[in-house]
Write a protein that holds these residues in place. Structure first.
Motif, PDB file in Angstrom:
ATOM      1  N   THR A 171       0.827  -1.200   0.000  1.00 48.99           N
ATOM      2  CA  THR A 171       0.000   0.000   0.000  1.00 48.99           C
ATOM      3  C   THR A 171       0.862   1.252   0.000  1.00 48.99           C
ATOM      4  OG1 THR A 171      -1.663  -1.196   1.267  1.00 48.99           O
ATOM      5  CG2 THR A 171      -1.857   1.196   1.204  1.00 48.99           C
ATOM      6  N   SER A 172       0.541   2.199  -0.879  1.00 50.73           N
ATOM      7  CA  SER A 172       1.287   3.450  -0.933  1.00 50.73           C
ATOM      8  C   SER A 172       0.932   4.315   0.275  1.00 50.73           C
ATOM      9  CB  SER A 172       0.962   4.218  -2.221  1.00 50.73           C
ATOM     10  OG  SER A 172       1.332   3.465  -3.353  1.00 50.73           O
ATOM     11  N   PRO A 173       1.902   5.045   0.817  1.00 51.20           N
ATOM     12  CA  PRO A 173       1.613   5.934   1.951  1.00 51.20           C
ATOM     13  C   PRO A 173       0.617   7.014   1.546  1.00 51.20           C
ATOM     14  CG  PRO A 173       3.983   5.617   1.681  1.00 51.20           C
ATOM     15  CD  PRO A 173       3.324   5.052   0.462  1.00 51.20           C
ATOM     16  N   ILE A 174      -0.268   7.383   2.474  1.00 49.93           N
ATOM     17  CA  ILE A 174      -1.198   8.474   2.215  1.00 49.93           C
ATOM     18  C   ILE A 174      -0.524   9.820   2.472  1.00 49.93           C
ATOM     19  CG2 ILE A 174      -2.177   8.485   4.560  1.00 49.93           C
ATOM     20  CD1 ILE A 174      -4.899   9.007   3.230  1.00 49.93           C
ATOM     21  N   LEU A 175       0.472   9.801   3.370  1.00 50.92           N
ATOM     22  CA  LEU A 175       1.203  11.022   3.722  1.00 50.92           C
ATOM     23  C   LEU A 175       2.692  10.704   3.765  1.00 50.92           C
ATOM     24  CD1 LEU A 175       0.912  14.024   4.751  1.00 50.92           C
ATOM     25  CD2 LEU A 175       0.984  13.072   7.064  1.00 50.92           C
ATOM     26  N   GLN A 176       3.490  11.552   3.113  1.00 49.22           N
ATOM     27  CA  GLN A 176       4.937  11.356   3.083  1.00 49.22           C
ATOM     28  C   GLN A 176       5.661  12.651   3.443  1.00 49.22           C
ATOM     29  OE1 GLN A 176       4.381   9.802  -1.062  1.00 49.22           O
ATOM     30  NE2 GLN A 176       6.144   8.516  -0.516  1.00 49.22           N
ATOM     31  N   VAL A 177       6.613  12.528   4.331  1.00 52.29           N
ATOM     32  CA  VAL A 177       7.517  13.627   4.668  1.00 52.29           C
ATOM     33  C   VAL A 177       8.896  13.211   4.169  1.00 52.29           C
ATOM     34  CG1 VAL A 177       8.563  14.962   6.549  1.00 52.29           C
ATOM     35  CG2 VAL A 177       6.160  14.264   6.690  1.00 52.29           C
ATOM     36  N   GLY A 197       0.146  11.506  -2.771  1.00 54.68           N
ATOM     37  CA  GLY A 197       1.061  11.593  -3.898  1.00 54.68           C
ATOM     38  C   GLY A 197       1.286  12.981  -4.448  1.00 54.68           C
ATOM     39  N   GLU A 198       0.528  13.978  -3.952  1.00 50.06           N
ATOM     40  CA  GLU A 198       0.655  15.350  -4.431  1.00 50.06           C
ATOM     41  C   GLU A 198       1.430  16.193  -3.413  1.00 50.06           C
ATOM     42  OE1 GLU A 198      -0.435  16.474  -7.377  1.00 50.06           O
ATOM     43  OE2 GLU A 198      -1.225  14.483  -7.914  1.00 50.06           O
ATOM     44  N   THR A 199       2.346  17.017  -3.911  1.00 55.13           N
ATOM     45  CA  THR A 199       3.136  17.871  -3.030  1.00 55.13           C
ATOM     46  C   THR A 199       2.247  18.945  -2.404  1.00 55.13           C
ATOM     47  OG1 THR A 199       5.154  17.518  -4.311  1.00 55.13           O
ATOM     48  CG2 THR A 199       5.080  19.473  -2.903  1.00 55.13           C
ATOM     49  N   ILE A 200       2.320  19.078  -1.080  1.00 57.85           N
ATOM     50  CA  ILE A 200       1.497  20.077  -0.387  1.00 57.85           C
ATOM     51  C   ILE A 200       2.351  21.074   0.395  1.00 57.85           C
ATOM     52  CG2 ILE A 200      -0.484  18.540  -0.198  1.00 57.85           C
ATOM     53  CD1 ILE A 200       0.277  18.153   2.784  1.00 57.85           C
TER      54      ILE A 200
END
Length: 285
Positions: free
Chosen positions: A2-8, A71-74
């Motif tokens: 599963t891909s992470p929902i939030l990434q730092v 997956g989108e930069t925030i």
């Protein structure tokens, strides 16, 4: 997988003071959070854990690196873009006494985020939210001052749930509560996660508190992650000396174990101090 929902990713946060002096408060931190998971950030005051949460919310500057949601930069996005992201990432703050507007009824507090996001919401939705956090359905007509600290935190949790977010950042949400109320609120967090599938980024200074709710724990020291792993491993068999100090500092109900833990902590601190002195001593010729 599963891909992470939030990434730092390689996050750096630097603040510049009045005299132009810069201080790096977050140094190259990388974390990820999966849907339905609880990742806890643990560290003493000043370790940087709250700053990471603020950076994700757009309340702290991102100097280097990036933050991605779905997956989108925030990181460093515009205000209008941030409003869209806010529907998916909500927050529960530390102090239930100051985080709720005392001049607003509970119903107005819960409706406010829905109105700001243009989401449908009315009395039925308010009743559903109150019921989900274990408060009477008629609580909407009352004001925050009429509730206890634990009840106010339940209102804050209901507000965070109003937009059906995928992630909730929980910034020391139990630290202002007594031990019994803490346990009840932590149980509520777990029940809501089971019902909704929401992911938590749980921020705390107490390793003992987060172990009961976490899937994984990341330990921060002076702006860097010094240890990360499965919750039981980090809380019960820490590998880093700083994590061991946090473990020994966590209170336990048994007075004998508490004395033993305190003695072990003092022994560890003495050994570290002796090692520092030895390393700083001049070489013997």
């Amino acid at each position: 997988m599963t891909s992470p929902i939030l990434q730092v990713e390689n996050l750096v946060v630097t603040y510049t003071g009045r005299h132009g002096l810069s201080k790096k408060v977050i140094d190259n931190v990388s974390l990820d959070l999966k849907a339905g998971e609880t990742l806890s950030l643990v560290g003493e005051s000043g370790s940087g854990k709250t700053t990471i949460g603020r950076a994700i919310l757009g309340l702290a500057p991102v100097t280097e690196g990036g933050i991605k949601f779905r997956g989108e930069t925030i990181s460093n996005i515009s205000r209008s873009q941030r409003r869209k992201v806010a529907r998916g990432i909500q927050v529960v703050f530390q102090d239930p006494y100051s985080s709720l507007n005392p001049s607003m009824t509970v119903e107005d507090i819960l409706v406010e985020p829905m109105a700001a996001a243009g989401a449908p919401g009315g009395r039925q939705r308010v009743r559903e939210l109150l019921d989900s956090v274990g408060l009477p359905s008629d609580s909407g007509s009352r004001y925050p001052k009429e509730f206890s600290g634990g009840q106010r935190q339940r209102i804050a949790i209901a507000r965070a749930l109003a937009l059906d977010p995928s992630v909730i950042i929980c910034d020391e949400p139990t630290s202002a509560l007594d031990v019994t109320t803490q346990a009840r609120v932590l149980t509520l967090f777990k029940e809501l996660q089971e019902q909704t599938g929401v992911a938590y980024l749980f921020i705390s200074h107490d390793l003992g508190v987060v172990n009961s709710i976490s899937d994984r724990i990341a330990v921060l020291y002076q702006g860097s992650v010094v240890e990360i792993g499965e919750a039981d491993q980090v809380a019960r068999a820490p590998r880093h000396d700083y994590t061991r100090r946090l473990q020994m500092a966590a209170p336990v109900a048994d007075p004998k174990k508490q004395r033993e833990r305190r003695a072990a902590r003092l022994q560890l601190l003495a050994a570290e101090k002796a090692a520092d002195v030895h390393q700083g001593a001049p070489a013997q010729l």
